[in-house]
Scaffold this motif. Structure first.
Motif, PDB file in Angstrom:
ATOM      1  N   UNK A  68      11.412   0.364 -14.592  1.00  0.00           N
ATOM      2  CA  UNK A  68      12.179  -0.623 -14.794  1.00  0.00           C
ATOM      3  C   UNK A  68      12.030  -1.275 -13.239  1.00  0.00           C
ATOM      4  N   UNK A  69      11.792  -0.816 -12.712  1.00  0.00           N
ATOM      5  CA  UNK A  69      12.042  -1.816 -11.071  1.00  0.00           C
ATOM      6  C   UNK A  69      11.814  -1.682 -10.099  1.00  0.00           C
ATOM      7  N   UNK A  70      11.558  -2.334  -8.963  1.00  0.00           N
ATOM      8  CA  UNK A  70      11.157  -1.470  -8.168  1.00  0.00           C
ATOM      9  C   UNK A  70      11.790  -1.944  -6.475  1.00  0.00           C
ATOM     10  N   UNK A  71      12.003  -1.278  -5.380  1.00  0.00           N
ATOM     11  CA  UNK A  71      13.519  -1.729  -4.768  1.00  0.00           C
ATOM     12  C   UNK A  71      13.070  -2.234  -3.309  1.00  0.00           C
ATOM     13  N   UNK A  72      13.285  -3.092  -3.041  1.00  0.00           N
ATOM     14  CA  UNK A  72      13.100  -3.707  -1.947  1.00  0.00           C
ATOM     15  C   UNK A  72      12.031  -3.370  -0.896  1.00  0.00           C
ATOM     16  N   UNK A  73      12.512  -1.970  -1.061  1.00  0.00           N
ATOM     17  CA  UNK A  73      12.197  -1.357   0.215  1.00  0.00           C
ATOM     18  C   UNK A  73      10.920  -1.236   0.137  1.00  0.00           C
ATOM     19  N   UNK A  74      10.310  -2.149  -0.711  1.00  0.00           N
ATOM     20  CA  UNK A  74       8.509  -2.031  -0.830  1.00  0.00           C
ATOM     21  C   UNK A  74       7.466  -2.658   0.298  1.00  0.00           C
ATOM     22  N   UNK A  75       8.710  -3.653   1.150  1.00  0.00           N
ATOM     23  CA  UNK A  75       8.177  -3.682   1.962  1.00  0.00           C
ATOM     24  C   UNK A  75       8.006  -3.752   2.990  1.00  0.00           C
ATOM     25  N   UNK A  76       8.661  -2.456   3.219  1.00  0.00           N
ATOM     26  CA  UNK A  76       7.955  -1.111   4.135  1.00  0.00           C
ATOM     27  C   UNK A  76       6.359  -0.975   4.047  1.00  0.00           C
ATOM     28  N   UNK A  77       5.580  -1.400   3.074  1.00  0.00           N
ATOM     29  CA  UNK A  77       4.848  -0.436   3.001  1.00  0.00           C
ATOM     30  C   UNK A  77       3.454  -1.682   3.178  1.00  0.00           C
ATOM     31  N   UNK A  78       3.811  -1.955   4.656  1.00  0.00           N
ATOM     32  CA  UNK A  78       3.020  -3.497   5.143  1.00  0.00           C
ATOM     33  C   UNK A  78       1.265  -3.322   4.711  1.00  0.00           C
ATOM     34  N   UNK A  79       0.782  -2.186   4.755  1.00  0.00           N
ATOM     35  CA  UNK A  79      -0.242  -2.098   4.817  1.00  0.00           C
ATOM     36  C   UNK A  79      -1.087  -1.775   3.438  1.00  0.00           C
ATOM     37  N   UNK A  80      -0.593  -2.208   2.644  1.00  0.00           N
ATOM     38  CA  UNK A  80      -1.305  -2.810   1.333  1.00  0.00           C
ATOM     39  C   UNK A  80      -1.862  -3.362   0.590  1.00  0.00           C
ATOM     40  N   UNK A  81      -2.607  -3.331   0.194  1.00  0.00           N
ATOM     41  CA  UNK A  81      -4.142  -4.175   0.042  1.00  0.00           C
ATOM     42  C   UNK A  81      -4.057  -4.875  -1.652  1.00  0.00           C
ATOM     43  N   UNK A  82      -2.835  -3.236  -2.227  1.00  0.00           N
ATOM     44  CA  UNK A  82      -4.049  -3.288  -3.499  1.00  0.00           C
ATOM     45  C   UNK A  82      -2.095  -2.413  -4.089  1.00  0.00           C
ATOM     46  N   UNK A  83      -1.839  -3.583  -4.926  1.00  0.00           N
ATOM     47  CA  UNK A  83      -0.968  -3.175  -5.654  1.00  0.00           C
ATOM     48  C   UNK A  83      -0.843  -2.951  -7.189  1.00  0.00           C
ATOM     49  N   UNK A  84      -0.911  -1.703  -8.027  1.00  0.00           N
ATOM     50  CA  UNK A  84      -1.100  -1.680  -9.642  1.00  0.00           C
ATOM     51  C   UNK A  84      -0.021  -1.231  -9.907  1.00  0.00           C
ATOM     52  N   UNK A  85       1.081  -2.639 -10.700  1.00  0.00           N
ATOM     53  CA  UNK A  85       2.629  -1.649 -10.933  1.00  0.00           C
ATOM     54  C   UNK A  85       2.541  -2.319 -12.837  1.00  0.00           C
ATOM     55  N   UNK A  86       0.987  -1.533 -13.744  1.00  0.00           N
ATOM     56  CA  UNK A  86       0.556  -2.554 -15.019  1.00  0.00           C
ATOM     57  C   UNK A  86       1.055  -1.401 -15.988  1.00  0.00           C
TER      58      UNK A  86
END
Length: 569
Positions: A68-86
């Motif tokens: 139901x949610x993604x934690x704000x700590x997602x910010x630490x994945x600074x190298x992400x180029x593709x984020x698929x949350x479908x």
């Protein structure tokens, strides 16, 4: 002391997928399906260690209804180029997502989002945004800051308008806007500011007019305005049936998208007449307009005729073995006759359309997979079976026969090598399809009467039954691990698209293909190529005892709201 204990607990309960990614310094991680969903449910969310995988450049978390949610700590994945949350049930997106400055692909489709954070507009590298199938009422202002944006999909939401700055000339790379099935009331006349726009889909909205400036989009090749109640009824008929070029030509010529054009000509005629016989002229104009509308309607009419299985002496039946129940249980099939693949680029258009359906309604093959075969090369009856990877053999498209285990290993190696050579930072198509079979002891397959595997969903078809220009009758197959209804929905969409393509082929001026394949069908009756009408023959799917599981198309299938489609049963 408590922090140390907490860290030890997290380490002990770490998910094996995350632990493996951590130890191997992986750049890619895919978490999807029921097994992952159970972990999310028992953990109350994603494991905290996920957000420490700072080397990741591709992260996919999908088909997890407990998320139901993604934690704000997602910010630490600074190298992400593709984020698929479908295909989860996300109700919000953290503002910290705006700190992922390297993001190029963001997919939040099929969730329960009602809004997007403004911080998304800070993603300056973003080139693909997909937020379709949510409940979003408004897009954030500021999308023009995403100057590298090339594709945006906001279909199936609750939008009443698109933001003004979406039409900003700074978005010179924006080539595709998909905003179908919303409640959008107006298309901005500033649309011509997008020099790279090639695809515009605003079907099934609340548009009443189309701006004439649409004709000034230099690269626009594909539009869809079906399902809108336009004031100009002739234009409405055209958008429901004609190709993009015809619609744009009509608007450029002063079509009545805004109540001008020919209507003005009529007014001038009345003034020159000095007021005499006005009612007669109006009546004549009305009759002429009605006749023109009927001609346009008939010109673009698509006909699909359903042939009942009882009327086919050589009906094809598919028997489903018990083993597929825990692998990929759902399948629907049918036969299509009358598809002209000989003319010009007809075959190429059909294959491109199939790929598009795989990407969109099939959610990149995660919910369903389409397979098309040359019926003349199939040996019936057919069996939908499940076999171990080391015994399942198939001759994949363009390759020699091999075991499924060998094929998957080869595809994985090829995908890895391709990624290294091109320095790709995201998972390739091959990678994504392979993930769908992770952890399976048996693989699904469609087998003919000679025990040849002709389909291995969701990976590949067989070279044995590959369609060509010479193909006269097609056997269509849709499989899914999700639901039978999804199979039917995909098959409906495929047949409607085939009807559209066949209409385009017959209405075009392309020559018959000149390769050697066309020589095979030189004796084909001329009348077979004289009409764009398609015939769909029912196919029964039965269990091992012969009990009916499903027949397609049934009376409730192909119930499309496409106005220029006629289904004869």
């Amino acid at each position: 002391m408590l922090d140390i204990m907490a860290e030890e607990i997290i380490s002990v309960n770490i998910w094996p997928e995350i632990e493996k990614a951590e130890k191997e310094n992986r750049r890619e991680l895919v978490l999807q399906g029921s097994a992952v969903d159970k972990k999310i449910q028992s953990s109350g969310g994603l494991h905290a260690r996920l957000y420490s995988l700072s080397l990741l450049n591709y992260l996919e978390i999908s088909q997890c209804p407990s998320l139901h949610e993604i934690h704000e700590n997602i910010r630490h994945l600074s190298h992400l180029q593709s984020l698929i949350l479908c295909r989860n049930k996300l109700t919000s997106v953290p503002k910290s997502i705006g700190e992922l400055k390297a993001i190029k692909v963001l997919d939040l489709s099929v969730n329960q989002l009602q809004a997007l954070p403004e911080e998304i507009c800070a993603l300056s590298e973003l080139d693909t945004l997909n937020v379709s199938c949510n409940s979003i009422a408004a897009l954030p202002d500021g999308l023009s800051k995403c100057v590298k944006l090339a594709s945006i999909n906001v279909s199936k939401n609750a939008l009443s308008r698109l933001p003004d700055d979406l039409w900003c000339s700074r978005l010179e790379l924006l080539s595709s806007i998909i905003a179908s099935e919303n409640a959008i009331e107006m298309l901005s006349s500033e649309v011509h500011n997008l020099p790279g726009l090639k695809v515009l889909d605003l079907s099934n909205n609340k548009l009443q007019e189309l701006p004439s400036e649409l004709g000034d989009c230099p690269k626009l090749k594909e539009t869809n305005f079906k399902g809108n109640k336009l004031k100009d009824k002739r234009l409405e008929k055209m958008v429901n049936g004609c190709q993009t070029k015809s619609v744009l030509d009509y608007l450029r010529a002063g079509g009545r998208g805004k109540g001008k054009g020919k209507q003005q000509d009529g007014e001038v005629g009345e003034k020159l007449d000095g007021g005499r016989n006005i009612s007669k002229k109006k009546s004549g104009a009305k009759q002429k307009g009605k006749k023109e509308a009927e001609e346009v309607d008939e010109l673009n009419r698509m006909v699909v005729r359903v042939l009942h299985v009882s009327k086919v002496p050589t009906a094809v039946t598919v028997k489903v073995s018990a083993g597929v129940k825990d692998v990929r249980p759902y399948i629907v099939c049918c036969i299509v006759k009358g598809m002209n693949l000989r003319q010009g680029n007809a075959l190429k258009r059909f294959l491109v359309a199939q790929t598009k359906l795989h990407d969109e309604i099939c959610a990149k093959r995660t919910t369903a997979t389409i397979a098309t075969h040359d019926l003349g090369l199939l040996k019936a009856p057919l069996v939908y079976d499940a076999r171990p990877p080391d015994t399942l053999k198939i001759a994949p498209l363009g390759r020699k026969e091999m075991k499924a285990a060998e094929l998957l290993k080869m595809l994985q190696e090829e995908a890895d090598e391709q990624r290294k050579q091109k320095k790709r930072q995201n998972v390739s198509g091959l990678h994504k399809y392979l993930q769908l079979l992770d952890g399976k002891d048996l693989y699904p397959c469609l087998v003919d009467a000679e025990d040849h595997v002709v389909s291995f969903p969701p990976i590949t078809n067989s070279e044995r039954t590959k369609i060509k220009r010479s193909t006269q009758e097609l056997f269509l197959e849709v499989t899914s691990s999700t639901s039978l209804q999804i199979c039917k929905d995909v098959m409906d969409a495929l047949i409607i698209k085939m009807a559209e393509l066949n209409k385009l082929t017959f209405g075009g001026k392309e020559d018959v293909g000149s390769d050697e394949e066309t020589d095979v069908i030189s004796d084909r009756p001329a009348e077979d190529l004289a009409s764009p009408e398609l015939t769909v023959v029912q196919v029964k799917v039965v269990d091992v005892d012969g009990n009916l599981k499903v027949v397609y198309p049934s009376k409730t299938d192909l119930m499309s709201d496409v106005s220029n489609l006629t289904v004869i049963r």
